[in-house]
Design a protein around this motif. Structure first.
Motif, short mmCIF file in Angstrom:
data_model
loop_
_atom_site.label_atom_id
_atom_site.label_comp_id
_atom_site.label_asym_id
_atom_site.label_seq_id
_atom_site.Cartn_x
_atom_site.Cartn_y
_atom_site.Cartn_z
N GLN A 1 30.78 57.46 46.67
CA GLN A 1 29.85 56.46 47.61
C GLN A 1 28.85 56.00 46.67
OE1 GLN A 1 28.62 58.43 51.23
NE2 GLN A 1 27.09 56.65 51.67
N SER A 2 28.27 56.72 45.90
CA SER A 2 27.00 56.26 44.89
C SER A 2 27.47 54.91 44.15
CB SER A 2 26.73 57.53 44.07
OG SER A 2 25.61 56.85 43.14
N ALA A 3 28.82 55.00 43.60
CA ALA A 3 29.28 53.96 42.88
C ALA A 3 29.33 52.58 43.66
CB ALA A 3 30.67 54.37 42.18
N ILE A 4 29.76 52.85 44.76
CA ILE A 4 30.01 51.63 45.73
C ILE A 4 28.44 51.06 46.20
CG2 ILE A 4 30.69 50.79 48.28
CD1 ILE A 4 32.75 51.34 46.42
N SER A 5 27.40 52.04 46.21
CA SER A 5 26.30 51.51 46.51
C SER A 5 25.60 50.69 45.39
CB SER A 5 25.27 52.80 46.67
OG SER A 5 23.78 52.20 46.91
N GLN A 6 25.92 51.48 44.00
CA GLN A 6 25.58 50.54 42.90
C GLN A 6 26.22 49.25 42.46
OE1 GLN A 6 26.25 54.20 40.26
NE2 GLN A 6 24.10 53.90 39.38
N ILE A 7 27.53 49.24 42.86
CA ILE A 7 28.39 47.85 42.73
C ILE A 7 27.76 47.01 43.66
CG2 ILE A 7 30.38 46.89 43.21
CD1 ILE A 7 31.96 49.59 42.34
N GLU A 8 27.51 47.31 45.00
CA GLU A 8 26.92 46.34 45.95
C GLU A 8 25.50 45.83 45.74
OE1 GLU A 8 29.50 47.82 50.02
OE2 GLU A 8 27.54 48.14 49.88
N SER A 9 24.68 46.72 45.02
CA SER A 9 23.48 46.25 44.69
C SER A 9 23.38 45.35 43.34
CB SER A 9 22.48 47.46 44.52
OG SER A 9 23.03 48.39 43.61
N GLY A 10 24.61 45.37 42.61
CA GLY A 10 24.60 44.72 41.33
C GLY A 10 24.17 45.27 40.22
N GLU A 11 23.84 46.76 40.45
CA GLU A 11 23.62 47.57 39.37
C GLU A 11 24.36 47.70 38.38
OE1 GLU A 11 21.36 51.05 40.48
OE2 GLU A 11 20.81 50.27 42.42
N ILE A 12 25.89 47.86 38.69
CA ILE A 12 26.67 48.01 37.82
C ILE A 12 27.98 47.01 37.99
CG2 ILE A 12 26.25 50.35 37.33
CD1 ILE A 12 28.69 51.11 39.23
N PHE A 13 28.76 46.93 36.88
CA PHE A 13 29.89 46.08 37.20
C PHE A 13 31.14 47.07 37.35
CE2 PHE A 13 33.51 43.51 36.09
CZ PHE A 13 33.45 42.18 36.74
N PRO A 14 32.05 46.85 38.43
CA PRO A 14 33.12 47.83 38.46
C PRO A 14 34.21 47.52 37.31
CG PRO A 14 33.41 46.11 39.93
CD PRO A 14 32.07 45.86 39.58
N ARG A 15 34.76 48.61 37.00
CA ARG A 15 36.27 48.41 36.17
C ARG A 15 37.06 47.66 36.94
NH1 ARG A 15 37.80 54.30 34.21
NH2 ARG A 15 38.84 54.01 36.22
N ILE A 16 38.12 46.86 36.20
CA ILE A 16 38.95 46.34 36.78
C ILE A 16 39.99 46.95 37.59
CG2 ILE A 16 40.83 46.46 34.86
CD1 ILE A 16 39.64 43.12 36.61
N ASP A 17 40.21 48.38 37.41
CA ASP A 17 41.10 48.87 38.06
C ASP A 17 40.39 49.27 39.64
OD1 ASP A 17 39.50 50.77 36.78
OD2 ASP A 17 40.79 52.43 36.96
N THR A 18 39.22 49.63 39.50
CA THR A 18 38.39 49.94 40.56
C THR A 18 38.21 48.68 41.33
OG1 THR A 18 36.89 51.46 39.39
CG2 THR A 18 36.00 50.54 41.55
N LEU A 19 38.27 47.38 40.70
CA LEU A 19 37.96 46.10 41.62
C LEU A 19 39.28 45.73 42.24
CD1 LEU A 19 35.83 43.82 41.93
CD2 LEU A 19 36.76 42.73 39.93
N TYR A 20 40.55 46.10 41.61
CA TYR A 20 41.83 45.81 42.06
C TYR A 20 41.93 46.73 43.47
CZ TYR A 20 46.91 45.99 42.93
OH TYR A 20 48.01 45.94 43.46
N TYR A 21 41.52 48.08 43.30
CA TYR A 21 41.46 48.67 44.81
C TYR A 21 40.69 48.48 45.89
CZ TYR A 21 44.87 51.83 41.91
OH TYR A 21 45.78 52.52 41.14
#
Length: 292
Positions: free
Chosen positions: A31-51
């Motif tokens: 959930q923490s990773a989702i929070s960071q992705i949504e805030s633009g703090e991190i860019f997801p790996r391509i496999d994460t983005l796919y799922y």
């Protein structure tokens, strides 16, 4: 690449689907990773983005396109324009506009579904396809949702369109059955569902009125009005007041002042939303009730 723009789109789609960050993250990441992705703090790996794309029912290409093009505002504005054409029954323009959009936009699955829905509906009203063909094409748009019994809001809107087509073609039993199914739906976010529920109750009221069940028609109309007032939603009040007036006319002991009030209120809201089609009907057919 713009991680903030991507995060904003993921957050928008998640809320549109009515799920929280924990539910989106399940089986994919934390959930923490989702929070960071949504805030633009991190860019997801391509496999994460796919799922994430699979879970949010969009293509991976759509997310990749977000990194280079602004699609979000364009889609929302275009959907609003298409809905306006549909509400005003401007089927010629709706047909050509949706047809052109289908040629040019293939990335966003929900938007593509929205375009096909209005393309088939406008095709039907322009007599390019018949009733059965239109019903079959619309059913195909919600087949996957039906199999898994997991409906998105757009699936229910298409179901409502199918119910209305049944009613227009005098298959009232099928129409009411579908409307009842939509009304009884659960697990649909209330903040998105209530407007559709108002519309479905109104449409059900019209169908019941056609088959002579005035008492149930009035009840369905009053249920729609109740939700409208609770949610302070004005968008369908003009039609609801009109339908209620028609029901009250059928009861011999109704105070005529109540009928007049319904039609006058109806006209007020119809004029606010510039619903010319309905304004013409009420002025032509109910003029006697509009006089003081």
């Amino acid at each position: 690449m713009d991680s903030k723009r991507l995060g904003k789109e993921i957050k928008y789609l998640r809320k549109e689907k009515g799920i929280n960050q924990k539910e989106l993250a399940e089986g994919i990441c934390t959930q923490s990773a989702i929070s960071q992705i949504e805030s633009g703090e991190i860019f997801p790996r391509i496999d994460t983005l796919y799922y994430l794309a699979a879970k949010l029912r969009v293509s991976i290409d759509f997310f990749l396109s977000i990194l280079f093009h602004e699609k979000h505002n364009y889609i929302n504005n275009t959907k609003a324009y298409i809905q306006m054409l549909s509400n005003k029954k401007q089927y010629d323009e709706l047909y050509f506009f949706s047809k052109n959009e289908l040629k040019n936009n293939k990335l966003h699955s929900e938007y593509h579904q929205f375009l096909l829905w209005h393309y088939f509906m406008s095709s039907y009203y322009l007599k390019k396809i018949n009733y059965s063909q239109c019903i079959n094409e619309l059913k195909k748009l919600i087949t996957l949702a039906s199999i898994h019994e997991k409906y998105e809001l757009i699936d229910l809107k298409i179901m409502n369109a199918i119910a209305n087509l049944h009613a227009e073609n005098e298959d009232y039993t099928s129409s009411i059955e579908i409307h009842n199914k939509i009304i009884s739906m659960e697990d649909i976010p209330e903040e998105e569902f209530y407007k559709l529920k108002i519309k479905v109750l109104y449409n059900k009221s019209k169908t019941l009125f056609k088959i002579g069940d005035t008492k149930l028609s009035l009840k369905s109309c009053e249920d729609a009005y109740k939700i409208s007032t609770e949610k302070e939603s004005l968008f369908l009040l003009g039609q609801i007041f009109f339908q209620k007036g028609q029901c009250l006319e059928k009861f011999t002991n109704t105070d005529i002042s109540l009928i007049k009030e319904c039609y006058k209120n109806s006209l007020i809201f119809l004029e606010i939303f510039k619903m010319d089609y309905y304004i013409n009907i009420i002025k032509k057919e109910k003029q006697q009730y509009l006089c003081s």
